[in-house]
Design a protein around this motif. Structure first.
Motif, PDB file in Angstrom:
ATOM      1  N   PRO A   1       1.042  -1.483  -0.142  1.00  0.00           N
ATOM      2  CA  PRO A   1      -0.059   0.335  -0.344  1.00  0.00           C
ATOM      3  C   PRO A   1       0.982   1.552   0.424  1.00  0.00           C
ATOM      4  N   ILE A   2       0.145   2.306  -0.643  1.00  0.00           N
ATOM      5  CA  ILE A   2       1.277   3.177  -0.572  1.00  0.00           C
ATOM      6  C   ILE A   2       0.260   4.535   0.291  1.00  0.00           C
ATOM      7  N   ARG A   3       0.842   4.706   1.196  1.00  0.00           N
ATOM      8  CA  ARG A   3      -0.633   5.723   2.553  1.00  0.00           C
ATOM      9  C   ARG A   3       0.193   6.800   2.572  1.00  0.00           C
ATOM     10  N   LYS A   4       1.541   7.476   2.756  1.00  0.00           N
ATOM     11  CA  LYS A   4       2.318   7.843   2.616  1.00  0.00           C
ATOM     12  C   LYS A   4       3.697   8.032   1.713  1.00  0.00           C
ATOM     13  N   ALA A   5       4.126   9.069   2.133  1.00  0.00           N
ATOM     14  CA  ALA A   5       5.569   9.203   0.388  1.00  0.00           C
ATOM     15  C   ALA A   5       6.333  10.342   1.924  1.00  0.00           C
ATOM     16  N   ALA A   6       6.992  10.602   0.309  1.00  0.00           N
ATOM     17  CA  ALA A   6       8.309  11.475   0.733  1.00  0.00           C
ATOM     18  C   ALA A   6       8.845  11.941   0.114  1.00  0.00           C
ATOM     19  N   VAL A   7       9.548  13.310  -0.338  1.00  0.00           N
ATOM     20  CA  VAL A   7       9.893  13.552  -1.841  1.00  0.00           C
ATOM     21  C   VAL A   7      11.923  13.780  -1.176  1.00  0.00           C
ATOM     22  N   VAL A   8      12.439  13.849  -2.011  1.00  0.00           N
ATOM     23  CA  VAL A   8      13.612  14.875  -1.167  1.00  0.00           C
ATOM     24  C   VAL A   8      14.465  15.490  -2.622  1.00  0.00           C
ATOM     25  N   GLY A   9      14.423  16.350  -2.486  1.00  0.00           N
ATOM     26  CA  GLY A   9      15.019  17.761  -3.153  1.00  0.00           C
ATOM     27  C   GLY A   9      13.172  19.117  -3.364  1.00  0.00           C
ATOM     28  N   ALA A  10      13.764  20.048  -3.246  1.00  0.00           N
ATOM     29  CA  ALA A  10      12.032  20.678  -3.922  1.00  0.00           C
ATOM     30  C   ALA A  10      12.767  21.612  -4.588  1.00  0.00           C
ATOM     31  N   GLY A  11      12.892  20.917  -6.094  1.00  0.00           N
ATOM     32  CA  GLY A  11      13.509  21.792  -6.901  1.00  0.00           C
ATOM     33  C   GLY A  11      12.542  21.349  -8.406  1.00  0.00           C
ATOM     34  N   THR A  12      12.335  21.235  -9.547  1.00  0.00           N
ATOM     35  CA  THR A  12      11.906  21.760 -10.287  1.00  0.00           C
ATOM     36  C   THR A  12      11.022  20.310 -10.579  1.00  0.00           C
ATOM     37  N   MET A  13      11.047  19.805 -10.141  1.00  0.00           N
ATOM     38  CA  MET A  13      11.097  17.813 -10.067  1.00  0.00           C
ATOM     39  C   MET A  13      10.665  16.878  -8.261  1.00  0.00           C
ATOM     40  N   GLY A  14      10.480  17.225  -7.696  1.00  0.00           N
ATOM     41  CA  GLY A  14      10.710  17.565  -6.611  1.00  0.00           C
ATOM     42  C   GLY A  14       9.361  18.330  -6.481  1.00  0.00           C
ATOM     43  N   GLY A  15       9.222  18.976  -6.886  1.00  0.00           N
ATOM     44  CA  GLY A  15       7.776  19.327  -6.155  1.00  0.00           C
ATOM     45  C   GLY A  15       7.236  19.301  -7.091  1.00  0.00           C
TER      46      GLY A  15
ATOM     47  N   ALA B   1      11.071   8.967   7.570  1.00  0.00           N
ATOM     48  CA  ALA B   1      10.630   7.753   9.102  1.00  0.00           C
ATOM     49  C   ALA B   1       9.097   7.527   8.959  1.00  0.00           C
ATOM     50  N   ASP B   2       7.932   7.600   8.012  1.00  0.00           N
ATOM     51  CA  ASP B   2       6.998   6.813   7.736  1.00  0.00           C
ATOM     52  C   ASP B   2       6.870   6.745   6.708  1.00  0.00           C
ATOM     53  N   ALA B   3       7.576   6.670   5.182  1.00  0.00           N
ATOM     54  CA  ALA B   3       7.527   6.739   4.185  1.00  0.00           C
ATOM     55  C   ALA B   3       6.536   5.361   3.228  1.00  0.00           C
ATOM     56  N   ASP B   4       5.421   5.051   3.020  1.00  0.00           N
ATOM     57  CA  ASP B   4       5.770   4.257   2.100  1.00  0.00           C
ATOM     58  C   ASP B   4       6.819   4.070   0.655  1.00  0.00           C
ATOM     59  N   VAL B   5       6.703   5.106   0.695  1.00  0.00           N
ATOM     60  CA  VAL B   5       7.427   4.941  -0.750  1.00  0.00           C
ATOM     61  C   VAL B   5       8.384   6.350  -0.663  1.00  0.00           C
ATOM     62  N   VAL B   6      10.068   6.579  -1.083  1.00  0.00           N
ATOM     63  CA  VAL B   6      10.031   7.706  -1.275  1.00  0.00           C
ATOM     64  C   VAL B   6      11.206   7.446  -2.841  1.00  0.00           C
ATOM     65  N   ILE B   7      10.767   9.031  -2.239  1.00  0.00           N
ATOM     66  CA  ILE B   7      11.342   9.746  -4.572  1.00  0.00           C
ATOM     67  C   ILE B   7      12.828  10.867  -3.814  1.00  0.00           C
TER      68      ILE B   7
END
Ligand code: NAD
Length: 701
Positions: free
Chosen positions: A292-306, A371-377
């Protein structure tokens, strides 16, 4: 299996109730069932009004696509809908969900139409290159007028119930559950003694449909219709509605619709349509449930991350957006908000929805937020060492089950995975810019990426309403590899040989791309390509003599739109590309230094030299197992790189050219231009066997 259609007598109302999950497509069982139930209603003496309604999430959603282009089992669409129209008792349809194409055509043959407020209806056949073939071109103009009907059939966009009512497409908007609302409306009609009211007996309001007015309208749609022909047949069918009685008009429509199905344009559009639905089925991948994908995290808030965080929030997934500093984070979040504000200003989102989406994106400056993400990008700068460091840090804090995705455009996923203790859970998740808009997601399988991780990655694509295509872990994956080693490299050679950027772009825009390669280069940033190639040289340790113009522009700081000058010149606040004499001089100089004679090159050669390498590199990717199937390549190029859909993608297009011809031309350029045109072994084999890429796919499964 439950019956597709039931008849229920409800006092004065005889209900034809269709129940054909998942989307009530009009297959033969539905058509047969409608006829039987209609006969029952007509024979039932208590019944004054007949109601046609659907169970499930939608009214008849459309034709049965499995029948497209093949034989249609009787009763056909015309027969069934004619029977509804001929009914001696008034027939009412109640619409909910999406009544598209055949679904709407069925409703048009009824005498009255009601819909719930959030129902949507439309005639999207043109997106598959088809002229509506179940009475739509004859009955829709009779109901709403030739011009609005034309617009609905050419723009292909659905309308909501309020708009439909204003257009005269429906008679009533009903409250509550569709069946109940429909029953209430049918009872009111029965009480009023409402008469039968056959659409086919009306005449067409032809206002706004003179040749000049139609031509003007087509001009306004020129962008969407570039290279297309279906609209011509659709217009001919509407003219038949104006000029002929219904029965003759339906015959004309049938001829035109059948002819459209045989057009290459329609074959190509249907190929892409089905390919988009099939790319998620990976040959040999065991059946397993995605995590399941309940929570996510994205590292880098540039063009792509945002953009990726926005795509996640749009799918309702709470997402931590992690940056190195508060300042960078604030900048990233501000950009996200501004992007949403544009959507609000276009009326496609309410201010409340904006706040709700922003509420789902939680800014952070520590990786602990994963720490609680199911997927980190991760979407940090394109730098192997930095990405490895970031992934190692995330690996230390993310839950053991989490998958770690990298948005790298070119770097090796296998190599990146080594930085973590869970290489089987590391995968490339290559989004395209702007990530909240573009539908393509390349899912890159590293050497150790597990089946479970792939299945969950495909679920990420599905959840984000993107088309996930799995690629092997080669430089540039499927899309960028073909662009760099195929299309762009040849465009760059053509510059040195004497074609102007304007000429090359015009040829490729005429071919069907929205922008030619030089304009794309300027828009993306010329330095981006230069950096990509630097990585390539490191990875494959090969010299690359082909991008001398772009690399020279990068060295001069002429990086494209963002610096006001690249291949073209730009004025402040204006994205129009103006000719740049400095580029012409630079190209001439570079050609002279390399003793490349400049000559006049005709358009046909430009088109061939830009398109054939895409096919040849694509064939190589299939041979190397980087792409599973030719249709995967076609989906990548039509949904991520602007290859015209109506040509079906580069590999389908190759089939239409004939692989023998493609090979002859590639071999010709191999002789005249050199080693990088070496024909791919798969192309040689298929051409020799008289085969096609479509057949190759059939063997792949
Ligand atoms: P960008 O420069 O706009 O953004 C990168 C962001 O990462 C910056 O905001 C930076 O502050 C942040 N960052 C750097 N180190 C960090 C760290 N240790 N922790 C958290 N954040 C950190 O770059 P971009 O264009 O968004 O590209 C990001 C990635 O996406 C690259 O790998 C690029 O190749 C890839 N990509 C870019 C595009 C595109 O069109 N721009 C398309 C597909 C893929």
């Amino acid at each position: 299996m439950a019956e597709a259609v039931r008849y229920e007598g409800r006092g004065e109302v005889g209900v034809i109730l269709i129940d054909r999950p998942p989307v009530n497509a009009i297959d033969v069982a539905v058509r047969r069932g409608i006829q039987t139930a209609l006969d029952q209603a007509l024979a039932d003496p208590a019944v004054k009004v007949v109601l046609l309604a659907c169970e499930g999430r939608t009214f008849l959603s459309g034709a049965d696509l499995n029948e497209l282009g093949g034989a249609i089992e009787a009763p056909g669409y015309y027969e069934t809908f004619d029977a509804l129209e001929a009914s001696t008792k008034p027939v009412v349809a109640v619409l909910h969900g999406t009544a598209l194409g055949g679904g709407l055509e069925c409703a048009l043959a009824c005498h009255y139409r009601a819909a719930v407020a959030d129902a949507r209806m439309g005639m999207p056949e043109i997106t598959l290159g088809i002229v509506p073939g179940a009475g739509g071109t004859q009955r829709l103009p009779r109901l709403i007028g030739a011009r609005p009907a034309l617009e609905m059939m050419i723009a292909g966009a659905p309308v909501d119930a309020a708009k439909a009512k204003a257009m005269g497409l429906i008679d009533e908007i009903v409250e509550g559950a569709p069946l109940q609302g429909g029953l209430d409306y049918a009872r009111r009609l029965a009480a009023q003694g409402a008469p039968v009211r056959r659409t086919g007996e009306r005449t067409v309001d032809a206002a706004g449909f003179s040749e000049a007015e139609v031509a003007d309208y087509l001009k306004s749609q020129a962008r969407a219709l570039k290279g297309r022909t279906t609209q011509e047949k659709t217009i001919a069918a509407i003219r038949a509605a104006i000029e002929l009685p219904l029965a003759d008009g339906l015959k004309r429509e049938d001829e035109l619709s059948q002819a459209s199905l045989k057009d290459r344009e329609s074959e190509a559009l249907r190929h892409v349509f089905f390919a988009e639905r099939e790319v998620g089925k990976i040959p040999g991948l065991p059946a397993m449930e995605p995590a399941p994908i309940r929570k996510a995290a994205v590292v880098g808030a540039g063009t792509m991350g945002g953009g990726i965080a926005m795509a996640l929030a749009n799918a309702g997934v709470p997402t931590a957006l992690i940056e190195v500093s508060q300042e960078a984070l604030d900048r990233g979040l501000k950009q996200v908000r501004e992007n949403y504000e544009v959507t609000v200003s276009r009326g496609r989102m309410t201010p409340q929805e904006l706040e709700q989406r922003m509420g789902l994106i939680r800014g952070a400056t520590s990786q602990d937020a994963a720490a609680d993400a199911d997927v980190v990008i991760e979407a940090v700068f394109e730098d192997m060492d930095l990405k490895k460091k970031v992934l190692a840090g995330i690996d230390a804090v993310a839950p053991p089950h989490a998958i770690l995705g990298s948005n790298t455009s070119t770097l090796s996923i296998t190599e990146l995975a080594k930085a973590t203790r869970r290489p089987e859970q590391v995968v490339g998740l290559h989004f395209f810019s702007p990530a909240h808009v573009m539908r393509l997601l390349e899912i890159v399988r590293g050497e150790q990426t597990s089946s479970q991780t792939l299945v969950t990655s495909l679920e990420v694509a599905r959840k984000l309403k993107k088309t996930g295509v799995v690629s092997g872990d080669a430089f540039g994956f499927i899309g960028n590899k073909m662009m760099q080693d195929g299309y762009f490299r040849e465009a760059e050679q053509l510059l040195l040989e004497g074609a102007s950027p304007e000429q090359i772009d015009a040829v490729m825009e005429r071919f069907g791309f929205a922008m030619g390669p030089n304009k794309v280069n300027d828009m993306a940033g010329i330095d981006v390509g230069t950096k990509v190639r630097e990585e390539l040289y490191k990875r494959e340790s090969r010299p690359d003599p082909y991008f001398v113009v772009s690399d020279a522009l990068t060295a001069q700081g002429k990086l494209g739109q963002k610096t006001g000058e690249g291949v073209y010149l730009y004025k402040a606040g204006d994205r129009t590309a103006y000719p740049n004499p400095a580029t012409t001089a630079l190209i001439r100089e570079l050609a002279q230094a390399r003793q490349i004679p400049q000559r006049t090159i005709d358009d046909a050669e430009i088109e061939e030299r830009c398109i054939l390498p895409l096919i040849n590199v694509g064939a190589q990717l299939l041979d190397d197992g980087i792409a599973y199937r030719a249709k995967d390549i076609d989906v990548v190029w039509t949904s991520g790189y602007g290859f015209p859909r109506h040509l079906g993608g580069p590999m389908f297009y190759a089939d239409t050219l004939g692989l023998k011809h493609v090979l002859e031309r590639v071999a010709h350029y191999h002789e005249t231009l050199g080693h990088y045109w070496t024909p791919a072994p798969l192309l040689v084999r298929l051409a020799g066997e008289g085969g096609t890429f479509t057949q190759f796919d059939q063997h792949r499964g």
